[in-house]
Design a protein around this motif. Structure first.
Motif, mmCIF file in Angstrom:
data_model
loop_
_atom_site.group_PDB
_atom_site.id
_atom_site.type_symbol
_atom_site.label_atom_id
_atom_site.label_comp_id
_atom_site.label_asym_id
_atom_site.label_seq_id
_atom_site.Cartn_x
_atom_site.Cartn_y
_atom_site.Cartn_z
ATOM 1 N N ASP A 123 0.826 -1.210 0.000
ATOM 2 C CA ASP A 123 0.000 0.000 0.000
ATOM 3 C C ASP A 123 0.861 1.261 0.000
ATOM 4 O OD1 ASP A 123 -2.428 -1.438 0.000
ATOM 5 O OD2 ASP A 123 -2.191 -1.820 2.150
ATOM 6 N N LEU A 124 1.983 1.217 0.706
ATOM 7 C CA LEU A 124 2.897 2.361 0.691
ATOM 8 C C LEU A 124 3.540 2.498 -0.698
ATOM 9 C CD1 LEU A 124 4.335 4.705 1.973
ATOM 10 C CD2 LEU A 124 5.902 3.114 3.092
ATOM 11 N N GLN A 125 3.898 1.374 -1.298
ATOM 12 C CA GLN A 125 4.454 1.434 -2.659
ATOM 13 C C GLN A 125 3.461 2.057 -3.631
ATOM 14 O OE1 GLN A 125 6.132 -2.080 -4.396
ATOM 15 N NE2 GLN A 125 7.685 -2.302 -2.798
ATOM 16 N N ARG A 126 2.231 1.627 -3.507
ATOM 17 C CA ARG A 126 1.178 2.117 -4.402
ATOM 18 C C ARG A 126 0.984 3.626 -4.233
ATOM 19 N NH1 ARG A 126 -1.489 0.318 -8.908
ATOM 20 N NH2 ARG A 126 -3.639 1.003 -8.947
ATOM 21 N N LEU A 127 0.998 4.080 -2.984
ATOM 22 C CA LEU A 127 0.850 5.515 -2.709
ATOM 23 C C LEU A 127 1.917 6.300 -3.463
ATOM 24 C CD1 LEU A 127 -0.839 7.423 -0.642
ATOM 25 C CD2 LEU A 127 1.344 7.517 0.574
ATOM 26 N N HIS A 128 3.149 5.842 -3.338
ATOM 27 C CA HIS A 128 4.248 6.546 -4.006
ATOM 28 C C HIS A 128 4.134 6.471 -5.523
ATOM 29 C CE1 HIS A 128 6.770 7.985 -0.767
ATOM 30 N NE2 HIS A 128 6.743 6.819 -0.160
ATOM 31 N N GLN A 129 3.569 5.384 -6.018
ATOM 32 C CA GLN A 129 3.461 5.221 -7.468
ATOM 33 C C GLN A 129 2.405 6.127 -8.089
ATOM 34 O OE1 GLN A 129 3.540 0.663 -7.550
ATOM 35 N NE2 GLN A 129 3.813 1.209 -9.700
ATOM 36 N N MET A 130 1.447 6.588 -7.277
ATOM 37 C CA MET A 130 0.283 7.282 -7.833
ATOM 38 C C MET A 130 0.403 8.798 -7.872
ATOM 39 S SD MET A 130 -1.565 4.877 -8.833
ATOM 40 C CE MET A 130 -3.154 5.602 -9.215
ATOM 41 N N ALA A 131 1.265 9.379 -7.035
ATOM 42 C CA ALA A 131 1.360 10.852 -6.992
ATOM 43 C C ALA A 131 2.652 11.247 -6.293
ATOM 44 C CB ALA A 131 0.150 11.450 -6.259
ATOM 45 N N PRO A 132 3.098 12.487 -6.520
ATOM 46 C CA PRO A 132 4.319 12.935 -5.824
ATOM 47 C C PRO A 132 4.061 13.164 -4.346
ATOM 48 C CG PRO A 132 3.380 14.729 -7.120
ATOM 49 C CD PRO A 132 2.563 13.500 -7.432
ATOM 50 N N MET A 133 5.132 13.102 -3.570
ATOM 51 C CA MET A 133 5.023 13.327 -2.125
ATOM 52 C C MET A 133 6.023 14.395 -1.684
ATOM 53 S SD MET A 133 5.699 10.669 1.056
ATOM 54 C CE MET A 133 4.152 9.776 0.945
ATOM 55 N N VAL A 134 5.538 15.337 -0.884
ATOM 56 C CA VAL A 134 6.426 16.229 -0.141
ATOM 57 C C VAL A 134 6.543 15.622 1.251
ATOM 58 C CG1 VAL A 134 6.597 18.497 0.971
ATOM 59 C CG2 VAL A 134 5.944 18.325 -1.448
ATOM 60 N N ALA A 135 7.763 15.342 1.669
ATOM 61 C CA ALA A 135 7.944 14.607 2.926
ATOM 62 C C ALA A 135 8.907 15.338 3.850
ATOM 63 C CB ALA A 135 8.485 13.207 2.628
ATOM 64 N N LEU A 136 8.566 15.333 5.124
ATOM 65 C CA LEU A 136 9.477 15.863 6.147
ATOM 66 C C LEU A 136 9.530 14.871 7.299
ATOM 67 C CD1 LEU A 136 7.593 17.421 8.680
ATOM 68 C CD2 LEU A 136 6.948 18.670 6.621
ATOM 69 N N TRP A 137 10.666 14.867 7.965
ATOM 70 C CA TRP A 137 10.780 13.927 9.085
ATOM 71 C C TRP A 137 10.292 14.578 10.368
ATOM 72 C CZ3 TRP A 137 16.231 14.577 7.152
ATOM 73 C CH2 TRP A 137 16.910 15.617 7.791
ATOM 74 N N ASP A 138 9.784 13.722 11.289
ATOM 75 C CA ASP A 138 9.577 14.156 12.677
ATOM 76 C C ASP A 138 10.632 13.419 13.507
ATOM 77 O OD1 ASP A 138 8.488 15.601 14.730
ATOM 78 O OD2 ASP A 138 6.980 14.115 15.202
ATOM 79 N N ASP A 139 10.283 12.969 14.690
ATOM 80 C CA ASP A 139 11.323 12.387 15.549
ATOM 81 C C ASP A 139 11.651 10.931 15.240
ATOM 82 O OD1 ASP A 139 8.751 11.876 16.492
ATOM 83 O OD2 ASP A 139 9.346 11.803 18.603
ATOM 84 N N HIS A 140 10.641 10.102 14.925
ATOM 85 C CA HIS A 140 10.911 8.663 14.844
ATOM 86 C C HIS A 140 11.740 8.248 13.638
ATOM 87 C CE1 HIS A 140 8.819 7.514 18.453
ATOM 88 N NE2 HIS A 140 7.866 8.362 18.120
ATOM 89 N N GLU A 141 11.926 9.127 12.671
ATOM 90 C CA GLU A 141 12.876 8.809 11.605
ATOM 91 C C GLU A 141 14.309 8.810 12.145
ATOM 92 O OE1 GLU A 141 10.352 10.859 11.268
ATOM 93 O OE2 GLU A 141 9.271 10.428 9.385
ATOM 94 N N SER A 142 14.497 9.356 13.348
ATOM 95 C CA SER A 142 15.794 9.233 14.036
ATOM 96 C C SER A 142 15.560 8.465 15.335
ATOM 97 C CB SER A 142 16.436 10.602 14.280
ATOM 98 O OG SER A 142 15.541 11.508 14.892
ATOM 99 N N ALA A 143 15.003 9.137 16.372
ATOM 100 C CA ALA A 143 14.684 8.473 17.641
ATOM 101 C C ALA A 143 13.656 9.325 18.382
ATOM 102 C CB ALA A 143 15.936 8.313 18.499
ATOM 103 N N ASN A 144 12.888 8.694 19.259
ATOM 104 C CA ASN A 144 11.778 9.395 19.906
ATOM 105 C C ASN A 144 12.220 10.691 20.587
ATOM 106 O OD1 ASN A 144 9.002 9.584 20.877
ATOM 107 N ND2 ASN A 144 9.887 9.225 22.901
ATOM 108 N N ASP A 145 11.410 11.735 20.390
ATOM 109 C CA ASP A 145 11.638 13.052 21.002
ATOM 110 C C ASP A 145 13.062 13.541 20.761
ATOM 111 O OD1 ASP A 145 9.054 12.894 21.817
ATOM 112 O OD2 ASP A 145 9.461 12.935 23.968
#
Ligand code: FE2
Length: 543
Positions: free
Chosen positions: A220-242
């Motif tokens: 489902d995540l693959q499909r989302l990316h396949q269907m339209a462009p995404m503007v993405a920003l990270w919050d904390d969990h892309e590194s570590a909590n808080d």
């Protein structure tokens, strides 16, 4: 400017390809992920411009080579009869075989299909993307997502959005992945077979890479990316909590090593695996309709959140909390964005509010002010232990002393919050904040210096658990209690998962929260929705 799915494209469903990998894959997953060859994770697009687009893929050659050259083809039809652009890019093991190329010379407000071609002639699955419009635009649709904790549920929100034809762009405001290991999943709450790789908390570059490979194997995540462009920003969990510039709640330097090494790994791998440029923050013009801002509020300049725990548990807690309120909490040197980005945003508001109708800021965390309702302990789950009860009692006491319940968000940085909202007011802008992080759904009318400053649509999680984990009261009563206790809060939903659809027109922005029926089975059934609108020039929600 709605993307229409071409009928031929539906007929040619096969060309979209199903990801080579599909979760759950049980114990075979690790071998599949590590041993996969060819185009392993489909395609994605991002960093949209009126005449350009960043295209992403991952290609692992079958033979032992150091690098590979990929060509990209861009067409105005899904059959690739009319190829109108392209480019070439080199990738290698040094970047986990991910590849990004920006294609320019495109037409504004136009749908394109793209694919990568490998040296052996093999082709990637086809992606669809759409450039940003120019000039007057009657309408633009934005899908907003946050907080996708993979083992807890199916990405039904992604699947639902990917099947729509009225959304032009995705905005992901963070917690696209989580750093925890499988042992962190609460007993009985994980989906069987939806297992994380690596098994343990991610710390090093190889760990972060394998975690993205696991997430992006989700169909489902693959499909989302396949269907339209995404503007993405990270919050904390892309590194570590808080996380903040110098550390994180979930980083123990004595056992887990140097924070700066981990932070650099997290940022590097995010930029390898996501369809993003290396620019730390950026503005995107949607014709004269809106300017969308991608911000960074975690790893580059955020100061350490003020620690309220000592004051909340002091023998004379009221006196300690008052001192905290009047002192460290209001420290003007505390910052989420850092002065360089704050200044950039203030200048951008001033310049763009003259030419675009709406200033829309994508943000990792909520800016609306929230205190704990006095009667929250009435709603706690019956088996709540003493520690949990005490934590909520402390939050109530903080509220009674004018202090918010979340210090990790803008509420913990009130001077910085005021600076941001005042800069929007000074620019005479119609400000829309778009946030995630809390896992629940909220609508705020933002106020600064007694004047409306704009509105905030804060979205519920794709799968991560929210306040309902602690609060078992009637959800309607809980939401009513939060709204009654908070002047800026106009509406809340504290118990359901999903995503937000933001419908932008010149005179009105309408946000719709879509709540999925379940995340425990693969389904796109919607249980309920809620809509709120703001008219241009009002900066408050319509009655
Ligand atoms: Fe989250």
């Amino acid at each position: 400017m709605v993307m229409q799915i071409d009928r031929r494209c539906m007929i040619l469903g096969g060309v979209w390809g199903i990801g080579a990998l599909a979760l759950p894959a049980g114990r075979a997953l690790a071998a599949d992920l590590i041993g996969a060859r060819g185009f392993t994770h489909a395609v994605a697009s991002g960093e949209p411009g009126a005449d350009s687009m960043l295209l992403w893929t991952r290609y692992v050659p079958a033979s032992e080579v150091e690098s590979a050259r990929l060509d990209v083809e861009v067409a105005i039809d899904p059959d690739f009869v009319r190829i109108v652009g392209g480019g070439t890019v080199r990738t290698g093991g040094y970047r986990d075989w991910t590849a990004k190329v920006t294609v320019d010379g495109l037409q504004p407000g136009t749908s394109y299909w793209y694919r990568f071609v490998a040296p052996d002639g093999s082709k990637s699955p086809v992606g669809r993307t759409r450039t940003l419009p120019q000039g007057d635009v009657p309408r633009f649709g934005l899908g907003v997502f946050s907080c996708s904790n993979l083992p807890y549920g199916w990405f039904n929100a992604y699947a639902h959005a990917a099947a729509r034809d009225d959304l032009d762009l995705w905005l992901h405001v963070g917690d696209y992945i989580y750093e925890y290991g499988n042992a962190s999943v609460r007993p009985g709450q994980g989906i069987v077979g939806r297992t994380l790789m690596p098994d343990t908390e991610i710390l090093a570059i190889a760990d972060y890479r394998l975690r993205y490979a696991t997430y992006r194997a989700d169909p489902d995540l693959q499909r989302l990316h396949q269907m339209a462009p995404m503007v993405a920003l990270w919050d904390d969990h892309e590194s570590a909590n808080d996380s903040w510039e110098g550390g994180a709640q979930n980083h123990q330097a004595d056992k887990e090593g140097d924070w700066n090494t981990r932070r650099a790994a997290a940022m590097q791998v995010y930029r390898e695996w996501m369809p993003v440029s290396d620019e730390p923050w950026k503005a995107y013009d949607i014709g004269t309709l809106a300017t969308l801002y991608r911000t960074e509020s975690r790893l580059l300049a955020r100061t350490r959140p003020a620690d309220i725990t000592a004051a909340a548990s002091a023998p004379d807690a009221d006196a300690a909390l008052k001192a905290f309120h009047d002192g460290v909490w209001q420290d003007p040197s505390a910052t989420m964005l850092g002065s360089t980005q704050e200044s950039w945003l203030a200048h951008a508001f001033r310049a763009n509010a003259r030419t675009t109708a709406w200033q829309m800021v994508g943000m990792g965390t909520i800016i609306g002010r929230t205190v704990m309702p006095a009667n929250v302990t009435d709603w706690l789950r019956p088996d709540a232990n003493a520690k949990l009860v005490q934590r909520y009692r402390n939050s109530v006491r903080m509220a009674q002393n004018g202090l918010p319940m979340w210090m990790d968000r803008w509420d913990g940085y009130p001077a910085a919050r005021s600076r941001l909202l005042r800069s929007a007011q000074a620019a005479d802008s119609d400000l829309i904040m778009l946030a995630g992080d809390s896992h629940n759904a909220w609508a705020y009318g933002l106020v600064e210096d007694g004047q409306p400053a704009g509105v905030e649509f804060a979205g519920q999680a794709v799968t991560s658990g929210g306040m309902e984990g602690d609060l078992r009261g009637d959800p309607t009563a809980v939401a009513r209690g939060f709204v009654a206790a908070n002047r800026e809060l106009k509406w809340a939903n504290t118990h359901q998962r999903g995503y937000m659809m933001i419908d932008i027109s010149r005179d009105r922005v309408t946000g719709e929260w879509l709540f999925l029926d379940t995340i425990k089975a693969r389904s796109t059934r919607i249980a309920s929705t809620h809509r709120m609108s703001v008219e241009r020039g009002r900066r408050v929600f319509s009655a």
